[in-house]
Design a protein around this motif. Structure first.
Motif, mmCIF file in Angstrom:
data_model
loop_
_atom_site.group_PDB
_atom_site.id
_atom_site.type_symbol
_atom_site.label_atom_id
_atom_site.label_comp_id
_atom_site.label_asym_id
_atom_site.label_seq_id
_atom_site.Cartn_x
_atom_site.Cartn_y
_atom_site.Cartn_z
ATOM 1 N N TYR A 157 21.656 46.289 81.570
ATOM 2 C CA TYR A 157 20.387 47.018 81.706
ATOM 3 C C TYR A 157 20.590 48.230 82.612
ATOM 4 C CZ TYR A 157 15.482 47.896 82.958
ATOM 5 O OH TYR A 157 14.251 48.484 83.188
ATOM 6 N N LYS A 158 21.361 48.061 83.695
ATOM 7 C CA LYS A 158 21.593 49.161 84.640
ATOM 8 C C LYS A 158 22.265 50.349 83.964
ATOM 9 C CE LYS A 158 24.018 46.976 87.693
ATOM 10 N NZ LYS A 158 24.857 46.791 88.891
ATOM 11 N N PHE A 159 23.258 50.060 83.131
ATOM 12 C CA PHE A 159 23.954 51.161 82.466
ATOM 13 C C PHE A 159 23.011 51.912 81.527
ATOM 14 C CE2 PHE A 159 26.106 53.068 78.901
ATOM 15 C CZ PHE A 159 27.124 53.790 79.497
ATOM 16 N N VAL A 160 22.311 51.169 80.694
ATOM 17 C CA VAL A 160 21.461 51.787 79.676
ATOM 18 C C VAL A 160 20.366 52.643 80.296
ATOM 19 C CG1 VAL A 160 19.707 51.258 77.925
ATOM 20 C CG2 VAL A 160 21.930 50.110 77.866
ATOM 21 N N HIS A 179 31.094 58.604 81.851
ATOM 22 C CA HIS A 179 29.985 58.307 82.767
ATOM 23 C C HIS A 179 30.264 57.017 83.545
ATOM 24 C CE1 HIS A 179 25.860 57.880 84.229
ATOM 25 N NE2 HIS A 179 25.901 56.632 83.808
ATOM 26 N N CYS A 180 30.714 56.004 82.843
ATOM 27 C CA CYS A 180 30.970 54.707 83.478
ATOM 28 C C CYS A 180 32.094 54.814 84.516
ATOM 29 C CB CYS A 180 31.329 53.690 82.400
ATOM 30 S SG CYS A 180 30.772 52.005 82.748
ATOM 31 N N LEU A 181 33.138 55.549 84.178
ATOM 32 C CA LEU A 181 34.253 55.728 85.102
ATOM 33 C C LEU A 181 33.834 56.530 86.325
ATOM 34 C CD1 LEU A 181 37.103 56.523 82.545
ATOM 35 C CD2 LEU A 181 36.899 54.461 83.934
ATOM 36 N N ASP A 182 33.107 57.605 86.090
ATOM 37 C CA ASP A 182 32.711 58.475 87.189
ATOM 38 C C ASP A 182 31.790 57.770 88.167
ATOM 39 O OD1 ASP A 182 32.414 61.318 88.345
ATOM 40 O OD2 ASP A 182 30.338 60.715 88.001
ATOM 41 N N LYS A 183 30.899 56.920 87.657
ATOM 42 C CA LYS A 183 29.926 56.241 88.518
ATOM 43 C C LYS A 183 30.451 54.905 89.044
ATOM 44 C CE LYS A 183 26.776 59.400 88.182
ATOM 45 N NZ LYS A 183 27.497 60.390 87.380
ATOM 46 N N ILE A 288 27.601 67.279 93.634
ATOM 47 C CA ILE A 288 27.965 66.035 92.950
ATOM 48 C C ILE A 288 27.883 64.840 93.899
ATOM 49 C CG2 ILE A 288 29.907 64.784 91.929
ATOM 50 C CD1 ILE A 288 28.536 66.650 89.997
ATOM 51 N N LYS A 289 28.310 65.020 95.153
ATOM 52 C CA LYS A 289 28.238 63.928 96.128
ATOM 53 C C LYS A 289 26.789 63.508 96.373
ATOM 54 C CE LYS A 289 32.561 64.916 98.547
ATOM 55 N NZ LYS A 289 33.189 65.461 99.777
ATOM 56 N N ASN A 290 25.908 64.493 96.482
ATOM 57 C CA ASN A 290 24.484 64.175 96.658
ATOM 58 C C ASN A 290 23.924 63.474 95.417
ATOM 59 O OD1 ASN A 290 24.397 65.333 99.208
ATOM 60 N ND2 ASN A 290 23.840 67.356 98.435
ATOM 61 N N SER A 291 24.385 63.923 94.238
ATOM 62 C CA SER A 291 23.941 63.304 92.990
ATOM 63 C C SER A 291 24.379 61.849 92.916
ATOM 64 C CB SER A 291 24.496 64.089 91.799
ATOM 65 O OG SER A 291 24.193 63.458 90.583
ATOM 66 N N GLU A 296 23.198 55.948 93.147
ATOM 67 C CA GLU A 296 23.293 54.614 93.748
ATOM 68 C C GLU A 296 21.904 54.062 94.069
ATOM 69 O OE1 GLU A 296 25.936 52.640 94.118
ATOM 70 O OE2 GLU A 296 27.077 54.163 93.033
ATOM 71 N N MET A 297 21.018 54.932 94.511
ATOM 72 C CA MET A 297 19.652 54.482 94.775
ATOM 73 C C MET A 297 18.947 54.118 93.470
ATOM 74 S SD MET A 297 19.581 54.486 97.977
ATOM 75 C CE MET A 297 17.861 54.032 98.160
ATOM 76 N N ARG A 298 19.247 54.868 92.407
ATOM 77 C CA ARG A 298 18.656 54.562 91.103
ATOM 78 C C ARG A 298 19.130 53.196 90.602
ATOM 79 N NH1 ARG A 298 15.060 53.490 87.757
ATOM 80 N NH2 ARG A 298 15.469 53.866 85.558
ATOM 81 N N LEU A 299 20.388 52.852 90.878
ATOM 82 C CA LEU A 299 20.900 51.534 90.497
ATOM 83 C C LEU A 299 20.128 50.414 91.205
ATOM 84 C CD1 LEU A 299 24.795 51.952 90.386
ATOM 85 C CD2 LEU A 299 23.209 51.822 88.466
ATOM 86 N N ILE A 300 19.817 50.644 92.460
ATOM 87 C CA ILE A 300 19.046 49.650 93.212
ATOM 88 C C ILE A 300 17.669 49.477 92.582
ATOM 89 C CG2 ILE A 300 17.941 49.164 95.430
ATOM 90 C CD1 ILE A 300 20.324 50.612 96.759
#
Length: 312
Positions: A157-160, A179-183, A288-291, A296-300
């Motif tokens: 669900y988190k990825f989608v 995207h998956c590798l970068d994050k 990019i670092k700020n993004s 990470e907050m969006r994942l939470i």
């Protein structure tokens, strides 16, 4: 919210879609099967409905557009994405689901290249393209992805809900992988059997044009996701070019006391471009670092959303 959702994007897959739907219904009887019809002219949608799938429509042409709609509209704890051409058997479906629901994997990659792909696939340029793309991505991102272009994957669900679909066509799988590798999301490779499309079900892929799009996607995302590395390389190239123009001018000045003004101007321009490139890389790297912090907050937030939906 669905426990498991099987997503099948389709464009003129009347020859195979029934079997794909029935195979996944047999392997995952608890799953909801969604077929998104992308302007098919051969009755794909009717056949999918008869087979028991939930059929929806996406009128914007292109696999990327279909997946964008699927990811926005469907909520599930585990998603399986599979092509409707019957090239991917359903017998690994339970293993894919287990990896997501029990091992907390964010993207499970159905690895064709480690099994039957090179013997089943009859298009040699596709074989070369798959290997080249895999090597490029693993080299750039220091990863161990076994199959970048596979059409069978499972997602959390988190990825989608955090994946921004930018591509419109078949370069989508490359975008997902990068995207998956970068994050730094969790990835697992699962070896699957691959079988070539039936003879009366032609491929929608155009080897050369789609291959070029994929390569452009890789380098485009390399620039966007790793700007410091990209612009450092560009800075070095510009600096070396500037030196190539400057050194002969400098040697000529030492030997004869003559300065070739036009050549000197060109070399200075290259040096200025190099400096600008360096500062562009530094600026974008900070953005990019700020993004990534925001991501990470969006994942939470996604984890909270999923918990709330489960509780309801």
């Amino acid at each position: 919210m669905d426990k498991v959702a099987v997503l099948i994007p389709c464009y003129n897959e009347s020859k195979t879609v029934r079997k794909v739907v029935e195979d996944f219904k047999r392997e995952l009887p608890e799953a909801k099967i969604y077929v998104y019809d992308n302007n098919s002219k051969d009755g794909t949608d009717k056949i999918a409905k008869e087979a028991g799938a939930i059929v929806r429509y996406e009128t914007r042409q292109g696999k990327g557009n279909v997946i964008r709609s699927m990811f926005r509209e469907i909520d599930a704890e585990c998603y399986i994405m599979v092509d409707g051409d019957d090239t991917y058997p359903a017998d690994t479906a339970k293993e894919l689901v287990k990896a997501v629901l029990e091992e907390n994997v964010d993207m499970v990659v159905g690895d064709r290249l480690s099994s039957t792909y090179f013997t089943e696939n009859k298009r040699p340029f596709h074989n070369v393209g798959n290997v080249t793309v895999r090597a490029l991505i693993n080299r750039i991102y220091k990863s161990d992805i076994r199959d970048v272009m596979t059409g069978l994957r499972a997602f959390s669900y988190k990825f989608v809900k955090t994946f921004p679909v930018m591509s419109k066509g078949f370069e989508l799988e490359t975008e997902m992988t990068i995207h998956c590798l970068d994050k730094n999301m969790k990835i697992k490779n699962i070896i699957i059997e691959y079988r070539d499309r039936p003879a009366d079900s032609p491929s929608k892929l155009n080897t050369i044009p789609d291959g070029i799009k994929v390569i452009k996607t890789i380098f485009g995302f390399y620039k966007n996701y790793k700007p410091m590395a990209f612009f450092t390389i560009l800075t070095l190239l510009l600096t070396i070019t500037g030196l190539a123009f400057f050194i002969p001018v400098f040697i000529d000045f030492l030997n004869r006391g003559v300065v070739k003004i036009p050549t000197l101007v060109v070399s200075v321009l290259f040096f200025l471009c190099a400096v600008q490139s360096l500062f562009t890389g530094l600026t974008l790297d900070n953005i990019i670092k700020n993004s990534r912090q925001s991501f990470e907050m969006r994942l939470i937030d996604c984890e909270r959303e999923l918990k709330d939906r489960r509780d309801k």
